[in-house]
Motif scaffolding. Structure first.
Motif, PDB file in Angstrom:
ATOM      1  N   ARG A 196      69.801  75.438  21.781  1.00 35.43           N
ATOM      2  CA  ARG A 196      70.423  76.193  22.865  1.00 35.43           C
ATOM      3  C   ARG A 196      71.664  75.488  23.409  1.00 35.43           C
ATOM      4  O   ARG A 196      72.502  76.119  24.055  1.00 35.43           O
ATOM      5  CB  ARG A 196      69.401  76.444  23.972  1.00 35.43           C
ATOM      6  N   ARG A 197      71.777  74.192  23.149  1.00 34.07           N
ATOM      7  CA  ARG A 197      73.039  73.541  23.541  1.00 34.07           C
ATOM      8  C   ARG A 197      74.160  73.938  22.597  1.00 34.07           C
ATOM      9  O   ARG A 197      75.325  73.942  22.962  1.00 34.07           O
ATOM     10  CB  ARG A 197      72.874  72.027  23.509  1.00 34.07           C
TER      11      ARG A 197
ATOM     12  N   VAL B  51      65.734  72.974  22.565  1.00 33.83           N
ATOM     13  CA  VAL B  51      66.738  72.582  23.550  1.00 33.83           C
ATOM     14  C   VAL B  51      68.064  72.268  22.866  1.00 33.83           C
ATOM     15  O   VAL B  51      69.139  72.668  23.323  1.00 33.83           O
ATOM     16  CB  VAL B  51      66.223  71.376  24.366  1.00 33.83           C
TER      17      VAL B  51
ATOM     18  N   ASN C 279      69.154  82.049  19.548  1.00 36.81           N
ATOM     19  CA  ASN C 279      68.945  80.846  20.361  1.00 36.81           C
ATOM     20  C   ASN C 279      67.468  80.684  20.719  1.00 36.81           C
ATOM     21  O   ASN C 279      67.117  79.950  21.627  1.00 36.81           O
ATOM     22  CB  ASN C 279      69.827  80.861  21.623  1.00 36.81           C
TER      23      ASN C 279
END
Lengths: 347, 255
Positions: free
Chosen positions: B87-88, B84, B54
Motif C-alpha cells: 500500500r505504500r 503495508v 492494493n
C-alpha cells in the motif's frame, strides 16, 4: 367572451388571496394532532419541573447541615462520630456540624480507581471486540458483555462479598499488618481495593459496550484512507479510529462514572462501611483500608433519618451526589462540543 | 500490446464475495507512465478489480481470490507479502473525498510522519509543499495550512487526498471514480492534474463517465458482469470497439 372570463378571474383572485384556504396557506392542524402536541409539551414540562423539584427538595433539606458546617463539610472528617453525636443529642445546634471528607474521598477514590481499570482493560476489550475479533466469536462475546451490563448491582456486591473480600483478607493482609494497623482501622478485607474491583466489574461492561459501539461507528472512509496510505491496522486504530471514536468513548466513560458515583448497595457490602480516610502515607496499605462512599452512607445510615440533624446530613450527601451528576453532564457537553470539529479549530 | 514493460500484470483473476463471483478470469497488463481507464456499468466489477491492486479487499471477510497480480513481477497475493509495503507503493484515492479531520498540513504530512517518524521538520515541510503543488492545490491553500481539511470545497478536498497520496511517493495511483462527487469545474481540474501525473506514475482510474475516460485515458478496459470484455488503446477502443457489448455501452444503449 374573453373579456368576461378575465373579469371573472380578477374578481376571484383577491377573494382567494384573502381566504384562509389558499394554495400556499398552511393547512390547519387536525384537532387530534394539536391535542397530542399539547400533551407531549405538558409531559416534557412536567418532567423538567420534577427534576428541579427533586433538586430543590434535596438541597433545602440539606441546608441546615451545610450552613452549620460550612466548608468543613468538605474539608474535615469525623462523620461517624458526628452522626452518633447527632443521634444521641437529637437536634441540638452543635450536632449539626458534620465532616464528610472521608465520604467524598471514598466516592472519588472508588470511582476513579474503577475508571482507571475501565479506560485501560475496558478500552482494550472494546478495541478487540470491534476491530480484531474474528467474526464467529464477535456475536457471542458481544451478547455476553451486554448481559453483564444488565446484571443488578447487588449481585456484583454478593460476588464481591463471597470472593473478592475473602481473597483480599487471606492473601493480601497478614496478621502483623492488621496488628500494626489496629489503632487506625480494622483490616478485614472489606476495603477500597475490593470496592474498586467490584465497581470495575460492574461498570466495565457498560463502558465496553459503549466504547465498542463508538469504535464501530467511526467513519469507514477514514479507516480505508489510512490503510491505503500504508498504515498497519494497529497504527490505523491508534491514529485514526480511536480519535474518531473519542466522543463516544468519553460518553461511555461518563456514563460509567455516573453509575459508579451513584452505586450504593454493592459498595456498602464490600468497602467496610467505615467513614475512614485512607492515608497515602501508609503505602500500599492505602488500598486495603475500609472506606465508604456518599451513596453507601445514605443507605447505611438511613435508620438515622428520624433525627432531623441526621436527616439533613444525609440529604447533604445527596446534594453532593446531585452536584456531581450535574458536573458530569456539563463535562460531557464541553467535551463533545470540543470534539465535534475533530480537535481541529476552524478559524 | 506494447513493447513497453508492463507495471502490473494480472493473470486469470477471479474474485468471490461469499458465493457471488465478482470477477471472472480477468487478465490484463497495465503500463507505466500512462492512464488506464476502467469503464463499465454499476456492479460490473471494476471497483473490485481496483481494490485488488492494493489488497484493500482484504477488509471484506467473505472475500476470496484466485489468480495472480504481479506488480513489478512480484505476486502481491503471496502469503508472505507485507500488505503495508504494497500500500505504500500503491496509493489510492476514493470516490468520496475523505480528508482526515485534521489540518491541511497534517493531512498531507500524516503518511510521511508514519513511515518516517524521525523526519526533520524542514524536510517534512518540503514534502508537504511539493505534494500540494503537484496536486495543483498549493496556490489555494498556502495561506491556511493550519485550517481543517474538512473546511475545503469538495474538489479541493479531493485534490488534498491526491496530495496526501503523492506525499508518500507511491509508484501506482488508483482512483475510484474520483470525480463522481464533484462539479464540472472541479472535475476538469482533477483531469488536468491526472494528465500531469502520468509522467511519473502508473495511474488507474475507475470512471462512470465515458467522456472522462475518453479524455484522459491512454488505455481503456471495459468490464461487464465480472468479465473484462475489451481492453486496448483508448483511441482504438472508443472509435472502433471490436465487441458488440462495448459498442452498445459506448453508444449509451445501457449503463
Amino acid at each position: 367572451m374573453g373579456k368576461m372570463e378575465l373579469e371573472n378571474v380578477s374578481v376571484i383572485i383577491p377573494e382567494k388571496a384573502s381566504s384562509t384556504t389558499g394554495f400556499f396557506t398552511k393547512p390547519r392542524k387536525p384537532f387530534k394532532e394539536k391535542i397530542i402536541e399539547i400533551i407531549l409539551l405538558l409531559l416534557t414540562v412536567l418532567s423538567s419541573i420534577l427534576i428541579f423539584f427533586v433538586m430543590f427538595f434535596v438541597i433545602s433539606k440539606a441546608i441546615p447541615v451545610l450552613k452549620a458546617s460550612g466548608f468543613s463539610f468538605v474539608f474535615s472528617g469525623g462523620w461517624d462520630e458526628n452522626f452518633l453525636n447527632a443521634w444521641q443529642t437529637s437536634g441540638e445546634q452543635s450536632a449539626l456540624k458534620f465532616g464528610a471528607l472521608p465520604l467524598i474521598a471514598g466516592t472519588v477514590l472508588t470511582t476513579s480507581g474503577a475508571l482507571v481499570f475501565c479506560l485501560t482493560f475496558g478500552l482494550g476489550c472494546a478495541i478487540f471486540l470491534s476491530e480484531m475479533c474474528p467474526a464467529w466469536l464477535r456475536k457471542p462475546l458481544e451478547s455476553t458483555v451486554r448481559l453483564l451490563a444488565a446484571i443488578p448491582s447487588v449481585i456484583y456486591g454478593l460476588i464481591g462479598l463471597m470472593i473478592v473480600v475473602p481473597f483480599i483478607s487471606k492473601h493480601l493482609i497478614s496478621n502483623e499488618l492488621s496488628l500494626r494497623m489496629i489503632k487506625i482501622c480494622a483490616l478485614d478485607g472489606t476495603s477500597l481495593l475490593a470496592g474498586i474491583i467490584v465497581l470495575s466489574m460492574m461498570i466495565g461492561p457498560i463502558f465496553i459496550a459503549m466504547a465498542s459501539d463508538a469504535i464501530k461507528s467511526a467513519p469507514k472512509i477514514y479507516k480505508e484512507a489510512s490503510l491505503a496510505l500504508g498504515l498497519s491496522h494497529w497504527r490505523t486504530i491508534v491514529k485514526i479510529i480511536l480519535p474518531a471514536a473519542r466522543n463516544g468513548i468519553v460518553a461511555g466513560a461518563i456514563l460509567a462514572a455516573g453509575r459508579a458515583i451513584g452505586e450504593a448497595i454493592a459498595l456498602s457490602m464490600v468497602t467496610g462501611s467505615v467513614a475512614n480516610l485512607p492515608n497515602p502515607a501508609h503505602g500500599l496499605v492505602f488500598f486495603l483500608e475500609p472506606v465508604r462512599t456518599l451513596a453507601s452512607t445514605i443507605v447505611d445510615n438511613a435508620e438515622g433519618m428520624s433525627v432531623a440533624a441526621c436527616e439533613s446530613a444525609l440529604f447533604a450527601c445527596g446534594s453532593f451526589l446531585l452536584l456531581s451528576c450535574v458536573l458530569l453532564s456539563l463535562f460531557s457537553r464541553i467535551f463533545s462540543g470540543n470534539l465535534r470539529t475533530g480537535g481541529v479549530s476552524d478559524k | 500490446m506494447e513493447n513497453n514493460r508492463c507495471k502490473i500484470k494480472v493473470k486469470n483473476l477471479s474474485v468471490w464475495y461469499k458465493s457471488f463471483q465478482a470477477l471472472r478470469e480477468v487478465s490484463m497488463e497495465i503500463y507505466p507512465q500512462s492512464i488506464t481507464g476502467l469503464i463499465g456499468p454499476s456492479g460490473c466489477g471494476k471497483s473490485t478489480f481496483l481494490r485488488c491492486m492494493n489488497r484493500l479487499n482484504d477488509l471484506v471477510a467473505s472475500f476470496r481470490l484466485e489468480g495472480n497480480i504481479d506488480i513489478d513481477d512480484y505476486n502481491i497475493y503471496k502469503p508472505e507479502t507485507d500488505v503495508v509495503m504494497i500500500r505504500r507503493k500503491v496509493g489510492m484515492v476514493f470516490q468520496q473525498p475523505n480528508p482526515f479531520p485534521m489540518s491541511i498540513f497534517d493531512n498531507v504530512a500524516f503518511g510521511v510522519r508514519e513511515h518516517n517518524p524521525r523526519i526533520k521538520k524542514g524536510e517534512l515541510e518540503d514534502i508537504v509543499i511539493d505534494s500540494l503543488k503537484r496536486a495543483n492545490l498549493w496556490d489555494e491553500v498556502k495561506d491556511k495550512l493550519n485550517v481543517s481539511g474538512l473546511s475545503l470545497s469538495g474538489g479541493q478536498q479531493q485534490r488534498l487526498c491526491i496530495a496526501r497520496v503523492l506525499a508518500v511517493s507511491p509508484e501506482i495511483i488508483l482512483l475510484d471514480e474520483p470525480c463522481s462527487a464533484l462539479d464540472p469545474v472541479s472535475t476538469a481540474k482533477i483531469e488536468e492534474l491526472l494528465f500531469h501525473l502520468k509522467d511519473s506514475y502508473t495511474v488507474l482510474v475507475v470512471t462512470h463517465n465515458l467522456g472522462q475516460a475518453r479524455r484522459i485515458s491512454d488505455y481503456i478496459g471495459f468490464f461487464l458482469n465480472g468479465n473484462l470484455v475489451e481492453y486496448g488503446k483508448a483511441a482504438d477502443l472508443v472509435v472502433k470497439p471490436s465487441e458488440k457489448s462495448t459498442e452498445d455501452y459506448l453508444a449509451g444503449n445501457f449503463g
